[in-house]
Enzyme design. Structure first.
Site, PDB file in Angstrom:
ATOM      1  N   ARG A   1       4.906   5.517  -7.072  1.00 26.64           N
ATOM      2  CA  ARG A   1       4.997   4.510  -8.129  1.00 26.64           C
ATOM      3  C   ARG A   1       5.247   5.163  -9.495  1.00 26.64           C
ATOM      4  NH1 ARG A   1       5.463   1.417  -3.935  1.00 26.64           N
ATOM      5  NH2 ARG A   1       3.535   0.758  -2.905  1.00 26.64           N
TER       6      ARG A   1
ATOM      7  N   ARG B   1       7.163   9.542   5.996  1.00 28.53           N
ATOM      8  CA  ARG B   1       5.854   9.610   5.344  1.00 28.53           C
ATOM      9  C   ARG B   1       4.845  10.395   6.164  1.00 28.53           C
ATOM     10  NH1 ARG B   1       4.682   3.378   4.731  1.00 28.53           N
ATOM     11  NH2 ARG B   1       2.866   4.103   3.559  1.00 28.53           N
TER      12      ARG B   1
ATOM     13  N   LYS C   1      -4.574   6.993   5.947  1.00 32.09           N
ATOM     14  CA  LYS C   1      -4.052   5.767   6.539  1.00 32.09           C
ATOM     15  C   LYS C   1      -2.977   6.112   7.574  1.00 32.09           C
ATOM     16  CE  LYS C   1      -0.714   5.111   2.738  1.00 32.09           C
ATOM     17  NZ  LYS C   1      -0.380   4.332   1.536  1.00 32.09           N
TER      18      LYS C   1
ATOM     19  N   ASP D   1      -5.129  -2.658   5.147  1.00 32.93           N
ATOM     20  CA  ASP D   1      -3.773  -2.740   4.631  1.00 32.93           C
ATOM     21  C   ASP D   1      -3.589  -4.160   4.088  1.00 32.93           C
ATOM     22  OD1 ASP D   1      -1.227  -1.903   4.008  1.00 32.93           O
ATOM     23  OD2 ASP D   1      -0.756  -1.180   6.012  1.00 32.93           O
TER      24      ASP D   1
ATOM     25  N   HIS E   1       4.829  -4.639   7.957  1.00 36.31           N
ATOM     26  CA  HIS E   1       5.181  -5.654   6.956  1.00 36.31           C
ATOM     27  C   HIS E   1       5.892  -6.830   7.618  1.00 36.31           C
ATOM     28  CE1 HIS E   1       4.787  -2.017   4.460  1.00 36.31           C
ATOM     29  NE2 HIS E   1       4.449  -2.838   3.489  1.00 36.31           N
TER      30      HIS E   1
END
Length: 508
Positions: free
Chosen positions: A95, A156, A186, A270, A199
């Site tokens: 971010r 990731r 995670k 999450d 998602h």
């Protein structure tokens, strides 16, 4: 799980146990919504007064380094112990990289280097940048094991080997927390076997309890042994343990994570707006079921604001009042959350942004002859199908090449681009007719093996333009040996793009 001795207690209103005010405070205390604005909105002020646990900052909340510092300062000023969290994994999921943060290669690149001390140093630098930004809690690292090459989380992950992932998970946690920021391993129990993006749907993992305990959970064991302050539970469905996602499964949270692994730190869900859980339960229902199952903190999601906070808090209060949820469970969750954000901050330590630069250059692989000739280059970028799981890095080499003085033309196509292959053929033909057959063509890809539409495009380009250069900024899966040269960066962060450009321009 060991915390430092400087922990605090949960903020209290002084209300008697069981009162409506106290229940509301406890209910709000486990909620972590998005903010929704780049300044503090009115609803957030009201929610913090009611006892809201804190916020998750997303990219849309950030405009500059100065703005984010002012925002976090204002949020912290609303009440003692307002926890501010963020997804700053480094690499493709970040971010702050473009807004005052540091740039480092992501986990996949660090796993390729396989030097835990470098992973620890990269995470420490991320931690220093978060301390500067006023962030208490980093929802990282991802310690999934990318067994499935089609996993959307592959870039990731430290890699496909569980032992490698475990040692780097521990190093990352140690590095980040040494800077004074709470880490979060995670996505428990791990996405690595599934190709489903949580998602967009509910990932399924078909493993027995014995298989999970014997080896699958090793990265989380390592993170726990390293003292990780929190663990994020995913929406994976472990079919041999329960019929519901792990997020709301007592068998997974209380039985496996708390019981089998002995974890007593904070467990955060999450995002509850994700299809992996929202297809099963509404946000208010999921909030109650997650806390009842053993979670402590509820990440509501990037688009969950005041109304969702009110609905979730009301559902938790009602569940206690009707006996569905023990008040003691809600109180225990608040007490655990009070431990977060209490590590001593690394102050007076100067951040070293050269760490990421060195790591990106060390991991970059060069094959054939990828050096560009002349001053004109056409970059053809094959954009991956969008998935929040793979990050929103502003990837590419176009701008760094322009900054280096190269005259760049660019064409970007995606899976739903009309006549993508025809567009590429036409653009290359036009470009070379204009500037000559030796003008540079660069093909830019990112984990192209995951997207079937890209294979025929790459094959057609190889037939027509074998002297093109390929830059692969994702997880390797394609063979580019037919092209004149190719470069692998194993990630798409700013420092990875810089390393690729230095190779293309033969810069020492």
């Amino acid at each position: 799980m060991a915390y430092d001795d400087h922990t605090t207690t949960a903020p209290s209103t002084g209300s008697p146990a069981g009162s409506s005010t106290e229940l509301s405070r406890l209910a709000h205390g486990v909620l972590f919504p998005a903010l929704g604005r780049r300044t503090v909105p009115k609803w957030a002020r009201r929610a913090v007064t009611s006892g809201l646990g804190g916020f998750v900052l997303f990219g849309k909340d950030i405009a500059s380094a100065e703005q984010v510092r002012e925002l976090t300062r204002d949020l912290h000023g609303l009440r003692e112990h307002v926890l501010l969290s963020i997804d700053e994994e480094g690499g493709d999921v970040n971010r702050l990289e473009a807004f005052g943060g540091t740039s480092v290669p992501g986990n996949h690149a660090l796993g390729r280097l396989d030097r835990p001390e470098l992973t620890r140093e990269a995470a420490y630098q991320i931690g220093l940048s978060l301390v500067e930004a006023g962030v208490d809690w980093d929802l990282a690292p991802a310690v999934d094991t990318a067994v499935n090459p089609l996993s959307p989380n592959g870039i990731r992950c430290f890699g496909p080997d569980r032992a490698l992932v475990a040692k780097h998970a521990a190093a990352w946690v140690e590095g980040l927390q040494a800077a004074g920021v709470s880490a979060c391993a995670k996505h428990f129990p791990g996405h690595g076997l599934s190709s489903t993006d949580a998602h967009l749907g509910t990932p399924v993992v078909e493993l027995s309890r014995e298989e999970l305990v014997d080896h699958y959970l090793d990265p989380f064991r390592a993170a726990i042994a390293a003292g990780v302050d929190s663990i994020m539970v995913s929406h994976v469905r472990l079919t041999q343990l329960d019929e519901v996602p792990a997020t709301i499964s007592p068998a997974v949270l209380t039985g496996l994570l708390r019981g089998e692994l002995g974890y007593d730190g904070v467990v955060i869900t999450d995002a509850l707006e994700m299809r992996g859980i929202s297809d099963v339960a509404s946000l208010p229902e999921a909030a109650v079921r997650a806390i009842a199952a053993g979670a402590d903190a509820l990440c509501l999601g990037a688009w969950a604001f005041g109304d969702d906070v009110d609905a979730a808090a009301a559902a938790l209060v009602a569940a206690v009042e009707d006996g569905t949820l023990p008040e003691a469970r809600l109180r225990e969750a608040n007490e655990r959350i009070a431990r977060l954000g209490t590590r001593p901050k690394a102050t007076g330590v100067e951040r070293d942004d050269t760490v990421g630069v060195r790591l990106a250059e060390d991991v970059t692989e060069v094959h054939g002859d990828p050096v560009l000739h002349g001053e004109r280059t056409l970059v053809v970028r094959l954009d991956p199908t969008h998935s929040p799981a793979q990050g929103g890095a502003s990837w590419g080499v176009e701008e760094p090449l322009r900054a280096a003085g190269v005259e760049v033309e660019a064409l970007a196509v995606a899976g739903d681009t009309y006549n993508a292959a025809g567009m590429i053929r036409a653009e290359i033909g036009l470009f070379r007719d204009e500037f000559g057959p030796e003008a540079n063509v660069v093909l830019l890809t990112r984990s192209s093996h995951r997207f079937p539409w890209q294979r025929p495009v790459i094959e057609d380009l190889l037939r027509r333009c074998p002297d093109a250069v390929v830059v692969d900024m994702g997880v390797p899966g394609e063979d580019f040996s037919g092209f004149r040269g190719w470069v692998r960066t194993f990630g798409a962060s700013r420092v990875c793009a810089r390393a690729a450009v230095r190779t293309l321009l033969a810069q020492a």
